[in-house]
Enzyme design. Sequence first.
Site, PDB file in Angstrom:
ATOM      1  N   CYS A 125      12.710   3.833  -6.938  1.00  0.00           N
ATOM      2  CA  CYS A 125      13.923   4.586  -6.594  1.00  0.00           C
ATOM      3  C   CYS A 125      14.523   5.193  -7.872  1.00  0.00           C
ATOM      4  O   CYS A 125      13.809   5.839  -8.624  1.00  0.00           O
ATOM      5  CB  CYS A 125      14.902   3.689  -5.834  1.00  0.00           C
ATOM      6  N   ASP A 183       9.705   9.983   2.967  1.00  0.00           N
ATOM      7  CA  ASP A 183      10.890   9.651   2.172  1.00  0.00           C
ATOM      8  C   ASP A 183      11.866  10.836   2.189  1.00  0.00           C
ATOM      9  O   ASP A 183      11.587  11.878   1.592  1.00  0.00           O
ATOM     10  CB  ASP A 183      10.472   9.334   0.737  1.00  0.00           C
ATOM     11  N   HIS A 214      10.901   5.661   2.085  1.00  0.00           N
ATOM     12  CA  HIS A 214      11.548   5.251   0.850  1.00  0.00           C
ATOM     13  C   HIS A 214      11.671   3.732   0.822  1.00  0.00           C
ATOM     14  O   HIS A 214      11.872   3.093   1.846  1.00  0.00           O
ATOM     15  CB  HIS A 214      12.941   5.895   0.759  1.00  0.00           C
TER      16      HIS A 214
END
Length: 244
Positions: A125, A183, A214
């Site tokens: 991330c 994502d 994600h």
Amino acid sequence: MIIQHHNTDLNTSTGLMRTTVYRPQAQGQYPAIIFYSEIFQQTAPIARSAAILASHGFVVLVPEVFHELNPIGTVLAYDDAGKDKGNADKWEKPLEHHDSDTQALIDFVKQQNYCTGTLGAMGVCIGGHLAYRAALNPHIKAAFCLYATDIHSDTLPAQAGNNSFERMADIQGEIHFIWGKQDPHVPKEGRSKIYQQCVATDINYQWQEVNAQHAFMRDEGERYDGALAITMYQQAVALFSRTL
């Protein structure tokens, strides 16, 4: 390989940064990996990821990425309040402060008798972005960047001309990009933009898009893909074993 871990508080230009060090118990010198967390800092899934890497013969450092903005030891919950606080921290901290944090981690590694002095970076991330950002430092020989946010969108604060996308050509080491096709944080257009920059700058990179959402590495929550996560750990270990 049996591992141990301990906390150390590193001096940075913006204050003390709590960092957890995971490393083999066996005597010897090992290469180091800076493992950058999500916006939630060192949650249980992040700790488990660091332990997995360390058990393959690496010193793994997990810094508190927003140490200036929270009390030492802060871990945000995987809920709306935690997400809102983490995102607020992300948009408040300049990239230049992340750069000085990375340099403090590099300086620490160079001083430890259990480290070889070679370093790589890995993250998920925003941590994927920070691993990419760390690779701008010539001491970082390789980076493994999982679903790195905010590179394509240039939304993190930075001085003029110092955003991560524009500085890609400064990367000297090998960098691996891993993206989830499902994502929403890095959509197809964003991935294409980053890919074209890789081609234009001629950096040493590998590119992989997988069928995943994600945070597919996080072993809590419904987006976790355990089979894919194992593959990613194997690829990361292979990269760092070869380059470090």
